[in-house]
Design a protein around this motif. Structure first.
Motif, short mmCIF file in Angstrom:
data_model
loop_
_atom_site.label_atom_id
_atom_site.label_comp_id
_atom_site.label_asym_id
_atom_site.label_seq_id
_atom_site.Cartn_x
_atom_site.Cartn_y
_atom_site.Cartn_z
N ILE A 104 -8.66 -0.55 -5.80
CA ILE A 104 -7.58 -0.27 -4.85
C ILE A 104 -7.17 1.20 -4.82
O ILE A 104 -6.33 1.58 -4.03
N TYR A 150 -7.17 3.26 -1.38
CA TYR A 150 -6.14 3.30 -0.35
C TYR A 150 -5.36 4.57 -0.42
O TYR A 150 -4.59 4.90 -1.14
N ARG A 168 -7.44 -14.49 10.22
CA ARG A 168 -6.97 -13.24 9.61
C ARG A 168 -5.96 -13.49 8.48
O ARG A 168 -6.06 -12.90 7.40
N SER A 169 -5.00 -14.40 8.69
CA SER A 169 -3.96 -14.61 7.67
C SER A 169 -4.55 -15.18 6.38
O SER A 169 -4.11 -14.83 5.29
N TYR A 227 -16.73 -3.14 -2.26
CA TYR A 227 -15.96 -3.71 -1.17
C TYR A 227 -16.82 -4.70 -0.41
O TYR A 227 -18.05 -4.70 -0.52
N MET A 284 -12.29 -6.85 8.90
CA MET A 284 -11.47 -6.81 7.68
C MET A 284 -12.35 -6.37 6.51
O MET A 284 -13.57 -6.47 6.57
N GLU A 315 -6.08 -12.23 4.60
CA GLU A 315 -5.04 -11.32 4.09
C GLU A 315 -4.40 -11.88 2.82
O GLU A 315 -4.12 -11.12 1.89
N GLY A 355 -6.52 -10.97 -0.03
CA GLY A 355 -6.54 -9.55 -0.39
C GLY A 355 -7.31 -8.66 0.57
O GLY A 355 -7.38 -7.45 0.37
N PHE A 356 -7.89 -9.24 1.61
CA PHE A 356 -8.55 -8.43 2.62
C PHE A 356 -7.49 -7.68 3.43
O PHE A 356 -6.38 -8.18 3.60
N HIS A 357 -7.85 -6.52 3.92
CA HIS A 357 -6.94 -5.80 4.81
C HIS A 357 -7.61 -5.64 6.18
O HIS A 357 -8.83 -5.57 6.29
N PHE A 358 -6.76 -5.65 7.19
CA PHE A 358 -7.19 -5.49 8.58
C PHE A 358 -7.65 -4.06 8.78
O PHE A 358 -6.98 -3.11 8.39
N ILE A 370 -12.16 -5.99 1.95
CA ILE A 370 -11.47 -6.04 0.67
C ILE A 370 -12.13 -5.00 -0.23
O ILE A 370 -13.35 -4.86 -0.25
#
Length: 183
Positions: free
Chosen positions: A180, A183, A150-151, A141, A174, A154, A157-160, A176
């Motif tokens: 996966i 999660y 941020r957008s 990661y 953030m 995102e 593929g990064f998540h907040f 990535i």
């Protein structure tokens, strides 16, 4: 032009720009140091790099020889005139010791595209390229912090993770994950 003859986005990018690790083009250190210091002066000061010369020296000592270990810095150059277009780095840590994320690694940082080249997808290309290298180095990661983008992250593929105060600014933390199933 049929589908087989159609250039991929990657081919189009590489027809205009070339990507290098800093150790391949050390002549750009001073220009990059100038950009970085002007763009993120408060961050550098928080890390004890109080002058432009401190930033340049840090780049020479820590970034200019790396391409397979952290910290590493990549640049994009315009193929026509060899102008510096964009930068990106992968850092051991990009937060100060008082930050709750201080012991996390690695961090995507120094994502910068010169104004006249913005809007062409260069940052996205550079980020994806650096993420590929991170995976080759067996990182699972990557972290980053951003005030305004941020957008963009995102979409890649990064998540907040959370909004925090960092260096007296509201920033988004953030991450990535390459696997996966986390999660």
């Amino acid at each position: 032009m049929n589908n087989q003859e159609k250039l991929s986005d990657n081919d189009l990018f590489l027809s205009k720009y070339s990507i290098y690790f800093l150790h391949e083009k050390p002549e750009y250190i001073e220009e990059m140091g100038n950009i970085f210091y002007n763009e993120w002066k408060d961050v550098y000061i928080a890390f004890g790099l109080n002058t432009l010369n401190d930033v340049i020296q840090d780049m020479k000592e820590k970034h200019a020889c790396n391409h397979n270990k952290l910290p590493m810095l990549m640049i994009a150059l315009d193929n026509n005139n060899q102008n510096l277009v964009a930068t990106i780095s992968l850092e051991i840590c990009d937060v100060t010791s008082d930050n709750p994320y201080y012991n996390t690694t690695p961090w995507l940082a120094c994502v910068y595209t010169k104004d006249e080249y913005r809007g062409e997808g260069i940052a996205t290309y550079m980020i994806n390229r650096m993420l590929q290298f991170a995976q080759q180095l067996n990182y699972t990661y990557i972290w980053l912090w951003t005030e305004h983008s941020r957008s963009l992250y995102e979409r890649i593929g990064f998540h907040f993770v959370e909004k925090i105060q960092h260096l007296r600014k509201d920033v988004d933390i953030m991450r990535i994950d390459f696997n996966i199933t986390n999660y």
